[in-house]
Design an enzyme around this catalytic site. Structure first.
Site, PDB file in Angstrom:
ATOM      1  N   CYS A   1       0.829  -1.203   0.000  1.00  0.00           N
ATOM      2  CA  CYS A   1       0.000   0.000   0.000  1.00  0.00           C
ATOM      3  C   CYS A   1       0.866   1.256   0.000  1.00  0.00           C
ATOM      4  CB  CYS A   1      -0.907  -0.001   1.223  1.00  0.00           C
ATOM      5  SG  CYS A   1      -2.209  -1.256   1.149  1.00  0.00           S
TER       6      CYS A   1
ATOM      7  N   CYS B   1      13.276   4.671  -4.453  1.00  0.00           N
ATOM      8  CA  CYS B   1      11.826   4.861  -4.470  1.00  0.00           C
ATOM      9  C   CYS B   1      11.385   5.175  -3.046  1.00  0.00           C
ATOM     10  CB  CYS B   1      11.117   3.629  -5.038  1.00  0.00           C
ATOM     11  SG  CYS B   1      11.348   2.123  -4.072  1.00  0.00           S
TER      12      CYS B   1
END
Length: 422
Positions: free
Chosen positions: A203, A380
């Site tokens: 998520c 990231c």
């Protein structure tokens, strides 16, 4: 299929309980007897996050007598979008403790037990043994398999769910149910092997709509109450799949009940760490080849092609900081690439990095920014996407490529703690 209740009725209801649960008492499937069973019930909820919030509020409001809350994390601002148990003043607090306080305010007639622990092989059996039903609202493979196997060993039913982006799934595993329910089903009937932690999105990297958590969490709470009181048709051997974008629900049968039955959908293809990857492979609710939040095709390797081993080790934030300092002095040359989406970069970024989202890594424009003979370092949010990008780029011609372990989140924690986290 009929099944006996898990719990015997507890003490008679008090006047306060009769008043509070009046709308449930009128349901013939619950009534006075069922409410007394709820009062005597003990449910362990793993995780007080996006799924845990609706599960916990529903069970506590319904009058489950003892609810254990297992969570070792603290509340962060990015949790508040979907973890509705918490408010702004809870940021920085232990989730289990903050959740217990909020739930006690919701229903002071029941007991909430905050358990600020991380499940391990050393403590899981003792924790699970004290409860009638185990409800899993966690988001990592290791904890899920550990908790499921403990429940299996102790003969406990295990209610499971997952969410990612606009999609969710829920089911019930029970290795040794009553004879009236037929053969048991376990997590390995649906997911044959435990995937590696780095396989797929979470998520945090892919996003999730909070209302999807509420939808799936409500299903999980309902299954728990059905188990405790012995009514309704359980999701045993049935995976319920919700597509929030299309507003659809579909059922996938698995385990012994699916064998020899009329042809049905069986399972979804691998997608994420928040959405387990079943064994068989019809069209998944979210295609792994598309970023559903943007509608943009994502360039990625064919799943049938084995990726090569990484050509360089993953580096730490301290190592990257030293390299950036050396580059500033003219002693190093490399390209630092942020493979996240623009909205993530607007929140926080590492100074001196280029933004090239995953979907654009192999475009001509990207190749101009990071020629194949240059040293390239990727990062990231955590390191799931950067690890995938690193391996894929190594397959496509880059020979000196590495990524940042822990991503920008680890960078902020260790190097620039004044910057935002999400």
């Amino acid at each position: 299929m009929a099944h006996p209740p898990l719990v015997s009725p507890g003490p008679a209801l008090t006047p306060a309980e009769l008043s509070r649960y009046a709308r449930q008492l009128t349901l013939p499937q619950i009534g006075m007897d069922g409410q007394r069973r709820l009062k005597a019930s003990r449910v362990l909820v793993l995780g007080a996050g996006g799924l845990g919030s609706p599960i916990l509020t529903s069970l506590v409001a319904a009058g489950v007598g003892t609810v254990g809350v297992v969570d070792s994390d603290t509340v962060e601002p990015s949790n508040l979008q979907r973890q509705t148990l918490f408010g702004t003043t809870d940021v920085g607090r232990q989730k289990a403790v903050a959740a217990a306080e909020a739930l006690a305010e919701l229903n002071p007639l029941i007991d909430v037990v905050p358990l600020v622990v991380r499940l391990t092989s050393a403590n899981v059996l003792a924790l699970v043994a004290d409860y009638d039903v185990i409800v899993d609202g966690t988001d990592n493979f290791e904890t899920r398999y550990l908790a499921h196997d403990a429940a299996k060993l102790l003969g406990k039913p295990y209610v499971w769910g997952s969410v990612l982006r606009f999609d969710g799934q829920a089911t019930v595993f029970w290795a040794s149910p009553p004879a009236s329910l037929g053969q048991g089903v376990t997590v390995r009937d649906l997911f044959a092997e435990e995937p590696a932690a780095a396989e797929g999105e979470t998520c945090a990297s892919a996003g999730v709509l909070g209302s999807i958590c509420a939808s799936i969490g409500s299903v999980m709470a309902t299954e728990t109450i059905k188990l405790l009181l012995g009514f309704g048709e359980l999701l045993l051997g049935r995976l319920l799949v919700h597509d929030g974008l299309d507003a659809t629900w579909r059922e996938i049968r698995f385990g012994p009940a699916a064998r020899g039955a009329a042809p049905r959908e069986r399972a979804a293809a691998p997608t994420s760490a928040s959405e387990f990857s079943p064994q068989t492979t019809p069209t998944p609710p979210v295609s792994p080849a598309t970023d559903q939040t943007k509608g943009t095709p994502v360039t990625q390797p064919d799943a049938s092609t084995a990726l090569p081993e990484p050509t360089a080790e993953r580096m730490t934030p301290a190592q990257l900081k030293a390299l950036l300092d050396a580059r500033e002095r003219g002693e190093q040359k490399f390209v630092l690439v942020d493979v996240r989406e623009p909205w993530e970069r607007d929140i926080v970024a590492i100074e001196g990095s280029e933004l090239i989202p995953m979907s654009q890594l192999l475009t001509d424009e990207a190749r101009e920014k990071m020629p194949q003979d240059d040293r390239v370092i990727l990062y990231c949010h955590h390191d799931g996407r950067s690890g995938q990008a690193r391996d894929y780029m190594a397959q496509n011609g880059w020979s000196n490529i590495s990524d940042l372990g822990g991503g920008v989140d680890a960078w902020v924690t260790e190097i620039e703690p004044d910057k935002a986290r999400y």
